[in-house]
Design a protein around this motif. Structure first.
Motif, PDB file in Angstrom:
ATOM      1  N   TRP A 120       3.151   2.809  10.229  1.00  0.00           N
ATOM      2  CA  TRP A 120       3.293   1.488   9.641  1.00  0.00           C
ATOM      3  C   TRP A 120       4.671   1.382   9.012  1.00  0.00           C
ATOM      4  CZ3 TRP A 120      -0.081   5.032   7.378  1.00  0.00           C
ATOM      5  CH2 TRP A 120       0.256   5.482   6.110  1.00  0.00           C
ATOM      6  N   GLN A 121       5.088   0.159   8.831  1.00  0.00           N
ATOM      7  CA  GLN A 121       6.371  -0.123   8.204  1.00  0.00           C
ATOM      8  C   GLN A 121       6.147  -1.315   7.283  1.00  0.00           C
ATOM      9  OE1 GLN A 121       9.448  -1.161  10.982  1.00  0.00           O
ATOM     10  NE2 GLN A 121      10.978  -1.488   9.395  1.00  0.00           N
ATOM     11  N   LEU A 122       6.348  -1.112   6.009  1.00  0.00           N
ATOM     12  CA  LEU A 122       6.140  -2.201   5.075  1.00  0.00           C
ATOM     13  C   LEU A 122       7.439  -2.963   4.833  1.00  0.00           C
ATOM     14  CD1 LEU A 122       3.651  -0.542   2.577  1.00  0.00           C
ATOM     15  CD2 LEU A 122       3.172  -2.139   4.423  1.00  0.00           C
ATOM     16  N   ALA A 123       8.416  -2.332   4.262  1.00  0.00           N
ATOM     17  CA  ALA A 123       9.669  -3.026   3.916  1.00  0.00           C
ATOM     18  C   ALA A 123      10.286  -3.663   5.152  1.00  0.00           C
ATOM     19  CB  ALA A 123      10.650  -2.047   3.286  1.00  0.00           C
ATOM     20  N   GLY A 124      10.440  -4.980   5.086  1.00  0.00           N
ATOM     21  CA  GLY A 124      11.131  -5.697   6.142  1.00  0.00           C
ATOM     22  C   GLY A 124      10.289  -6.053   7.346  1.00  0.00           C
ATOM     23  N   ALA A 125       9.165  -5.384   7.584  1.00  0.00           N
ATOM     24  CA  ALA A 125       8.390  -5.661   8.796  1.00  0.00           C
ATOM     25  C   ALA A 125       6.919  -5.963   8.490  1.00  0.00           C
ATOM     26  CB  ALA A 125       8.472  -4.484   9.757  1.00  0.00           C
ATOM     27  N   TYR A 126       6.335  -5.236   7.558  1.00  0.00           N
ATOM     28  CA  TYR A 126       4.925  -5.417   7.209  1.00  0.00           C
ATOM     29  C   TYR A 126       4.040  -5.358   8.457  1.00  0.00           C
ATOM     30  CZ  TYR A 126       6.949  -6.711   2.783  1.00  0.00           C
ATOM     31  OH  TYR A 126       7.667  -6.697   1.619  1.00  0.00           O
ATOM     32  N   GLU A 159       3.024   9.028   6.778  1.00  0.00           N
ATOM     33  CA  GLU A 159       3.532   8.655   8.094  1.00  0.00           C
ATOM     34  C   GLU A 159       2.427   8.115   8.985  1.00  0.00           C
ATOM     35  OE1 GLU A 159       5.610  11.923   9.852  1.00  0.00           O
ATOM     36  OE2 GLU A 159       6.938  12.149   8.139  1.00  0.00           O
ATOM     37  N   SER A 160       1.189   8.451   8.697  1.00  0.00           N
ATOM     38  CA  SER A 160       0.046   7.943   9.442  1.00  0.00           C
ATOM     39  C   SER A 160      -1.191   8.062   8.560  1.00  0.00           C
ATOM     40  CB  SER A 160      -0.143   8.697  10.767  1.00  0.00           C
ATOM     41  OG  SER A 160      -0.651   9.987  10.518  1.00  0.00           O
ATOM     42  N   LEU A 161      -2.277   7.506   9.045  1.00  0.00           N
ATOM     43  CA  LEU A 161      -3.524   7.500   8.297  1.00  0.00           C
ATOM     44  C   LEU A 161      -4.644   7.603   9.323  1.00  0.00           C
ATOM     45  CD1 LEU A 161      -4.677   7.021   5.425  1.00  0.00           C
ATOM     46  CD2 LEU A 161      -4.601   4.586   5.916  1.00  0.00           C
ATOM     47  N   ARG A 162      -5.478   8.642   9.241  1.00  0.00           N
ATOM     48  CA  ARG A 162      -6.501   8.864  10.276  1.00  0.00           C
ATOM     49  C   ARG A 162      -7.864   9.083   9.645  1.00  0.00           C
ATOM     50  NH1 ARG A 162      -5.656   7.448  15.457  1.00  0.00           N
ATOM     51  NH2 ARG A 162      -7.328   8.264  16.718  1.00  0.00           N
ATOM     52  N   MET A 180      -3.267  -2.733   2.571  1.00  0.00           N
ATOM     53  CA  MET A 180      -1.915  -2.305   2.918  1.00  0.00           C
ATOM     54  C   MET A 180      -0.896  -3.440   2.829  1.00  0.00           C
ATOM     55  SD  MET A 180      -2.717   0.232   6.147  1.00  0.00           S
ATOM     56  CE  MET A 180      -1.061   0.911   6.303  1.00  0.00           C
ATOM     57  N   GLY A 181      -1.355  -4.674   2.936  1.00  0.00           N
ATOM     58  CA  GLY A 181      -0.456  -5.814   2.865  1.00  0.00           C
ATOM     59  C   GLY A 181       0.306  -6.081   4.155  1.00  0.00           C
ATOM     60  N   LEU A 182      -0.263  -5.655   5.288  1.00  0.00           N
ATOM     61  CA  LEU A 182       0.413  -5.866   6.563  1.00  0.00           C
ATOM     62  C   LEU A 182       0.349  -7.340   6.974  1.00  0.00           C
ATOM     63  CD1 LEU A 182      -0.979  -2.781   8.526  1.00  0.00           C
ATOM     64  CD2 LEU A 182       1.245  -2.998   7.406  1.00  0.00           C
ATOM     65  N   ASN A 183       1.329  -7.765   7.726  1.00  0.00           N
ATOM     66  CA  ASN A 183       1.343  -9.101   8.313  1.00  0.00           C
ATOM     67  C   ASN A 183       1.016  -9.051   9.805  1.00  0.00           C
ATOM     68  OD1 ASN A 183       1.971 -12.024   8.290  1.00  0.00           O
ATOM     69  ND2 ASN A 183       3.582 -11.387   9.694  1.00  0.00           N
ATOM     70  N   ARG A 184       1.275  -7.910  10.442  1.00  0.00           N
ATOM     71  CA  ARG A 184       1.103  -7.764  11.890  1.00  0.00           C
ATOM     72  C   ARG A 184       0.505  -6.390  12.178  1.00  0.00           C
ATOM     73  NH1 ARG A 184       3.832  -9.305  16.829  1.00  0.00           N
ATOM     74  NH2 ARG A 184       4.111  -7.499  18.186  1.00  0.00           N
ATOM     75  N   TYR A 218       0.815  -1.213   0.000  1.00  0.00           N
ATOM     76  CA  TYR A 218       0.000   0.000   0.000  1.00  0.00           C
ATOM     77  C   TYR A 218       0.847   1.260   0.000  1.00  0.00           C
ATOM     78  CZ  TYR A 218      -3.357   3.463   1.515  1.00  0.00           C
ATOM     79  OH  TYR A 218      -4.153   4.572   1.615  1.00  0.00           O
ATOM     80  N   ILE A 219       0.570   2.119  -0.931  1.00  0.00           N
ATOM     81  CA  ILE A 219       1.110   3.477  -0.934  1.00  0.00           C
ATOM     82  C   ILE A 219      -0.099   4.375  -1.159  1.00  0.00           C
ATOM     83  CG2 ILE A 219       2.651   5.110  -2.065  1.00  0.00           C
ATOM     84  CD1 ILE A 219       4.162   2.817  -0.722  1.00  0.00           C
ATOM     85  N   CYS A 220      -0.442   5.189  -0.161  1.00  0.00           N
ATOM     86  CA  CYS A 220      -1.705   5.936  -0.247  1.00  0.00           C
ATOM     87  C   CYS A 220      -1.589   7.218  -1.061  1.00  0.00           C
ATOM     88  CB  CYS A 220      -2.251   6.232   1.144  1.00  0.00           C
ATOM     89  SG  CYS A 220      -1.337   7.433   2.108  1.00  0.00           S
ATOM     90  N   GLY A 221      -0.402   7.697  -1.312  1.00  0.00           N
ATOM     91  CA  GLY A 221      -0.266   8.919  -2.076  1.00  0.00           C
ATOM     92  C   GLY A 221      -0.899  10.109  -1.386  1.00  0.00           C
ATOM     93  N   GLY A 222      -0.996  10.032  -0.068  1.00  0.00           N
ATOM     94  CA  GLY A 222      -1.547  11.147   0.692  1.00  0.00           C
ATOM     95  C   GLY A 222      -3.058  11.207   0.690  1.00  0.00           C
ATOM     96  N   VAL A 223      -3.722  10.199   0.111  1.00  0.00           N
ATOM     97  CA  VAL A 223      -5.176  10.182   0.041  1.00  0.00           C
ATOM     98  C   VAL A 223      -5.702   9.112   0.999  1.00  0.00           C
ATOM     99  CG1 VAL A 223      -7.172   9.789  -1.447  1.00  0.00           C
ATOM    100  CG2 VAL A 223      -5.150  10.949  -2.352  1.00  0.00           C
ATOM    101  N   THR A 224      -6.602   9.510   1.886  1.00  0.00           N
ATOM    102  CA  THR A 224      -7.200   8.572   2.824  1.00  0.00           C
ATOM    103  C   THR A 224      -8.488   8.044   2.211  1.00  0.00           C
ATOM    104  OG1 THR A 224      -6.277   9.821   4.672  1.00  0.00           O
ATOM    105  CG2 THR A 224      -8.062   8.288   5.178  1.00  0.00           C
TER     106      THR A 224
END
Length: 185
Positions: free
Chosen positions: A90-96, A68-71, A129-133, A2-8
Motif C-alpha cells: 500500500w501507499q498512503l502519502a500521495g496515492a492512498y 510493507e504488507s499485511l497478511r 487504512m484510509g485508502l482511496n483506491r 493507518y500505521i499498523c505498527g507491525g500488528v495485524t
C-alpha cells in the motif's frame, strides 16, 4: 491514516475470522497454496513442503512488521484455516492506494466465503487504512477471481502484459480497481 505498527488486527465476519497469519498455519496453507486448482494462479515461489510454507509465512510476517504488507489467514469459527488474504502493498502519502491478494481452498469455493473476506478487507482498507483506491491483479484466465472482483464493484482497467515472471515464464495480469467513491454508491 493507518500505521499498523507491525500488528495485524483481527477482523470478524458472520462466518469467518481474519487472523494474523502465523507459522502454525503453514501445514493448512501449504495444502491450499500447492493445490492444483490454486497454485497456478499465485504469484509465489514453488513450495516443496510445509516447512517452505512456514519460511514464506516468516517472510510475510517480517514484511508486516516493516509495514510493507499485511497478511491474514482466513479461519472458520472452529479455527480451521481455509485460505489467506491481505494487502500485498500500500501507499498512503500521495496515492492512498493498496493492492490486495487472496486465495481459498477449493473445498470452500462458491459458498460466499471469499466475498465475505474481501468485504472485510475493503471495509478495513477504505475505513481504517484510509485508502482511496484498492487494486487487485489476477491472471487473465482466472475467471472466478475476475467475476468476484466485478461482483464487488471493481472495474477492469487494463491488461499488464508480461507483468509477472513465474516458473511457467512471463505472465500477463488483469488489473482491477475499486475507488472509495465506487463503494459508497
Amino acid at each position: 491514516m493507518y500505521i499498523c505498527g507491525g500488528v495485524t488486527p483481527e477482523l470478524h465476519g458472520a462466518r469467518i475470522e481474519l487472523q494474523a497469519i502465523a507459522v502454525c498455519h503453514a501445514p493448512a496453507l501449504y495444502e491450499i497454496w500447492t493445490h492444483p486448482a490454486v497454485g497456478p494462479w499465485l504469484n509465489a515461489p514453488p513450495l516443496e513442503s510445509a516447512c517452505d510454507a512456514g519460511q514464506l509465512i516468516e517472510l510475510l510476517l517480517q514484511m508486516s512488521r516493516e509495514e510493507e504488507s499485511l497478511r491474514w489467514s482466513i479461519a472458520l469459527p472452529d479455527g480451521k484455516i481455509i485460505g489467506s488474504c491481505g494487502y500485498n502493498q500500500w501507499q498512503l502519502a500521495g496515492a492512498y492506494r493498496g493492492e490486495i491478494g487472496c486465495e481459498l481452498s477449493p473445498v470452500y469455493w462458491g459458498q460466499g466465503y471469499m466475498r465475505e473476506t474481501l468485504e472485510l478487507m475493503l471495509d478495513f482498507g477504505f475505513g481504517t487504512m484510509g485508502l482511496n483506491r484498492i487494486e487487485a491483479l489476477c491472471h487473465p484466465g482466472n475467471t472466478r477471481a475476475a467475476g468476484l472482483f466485478r461482483a464487488l464493484g471493481f472495474s477492469q482497467e487494463g491488461l499488464l502484459r508480461q507483468y509477472r515472471h513465474t516458473g511457467a515464464g512471463f505472465q500477463d495480469a488483469a488489473l482491477f480497481a475499486l475507488l472509495r467513491s465506487d463503494r459508497q454508491k
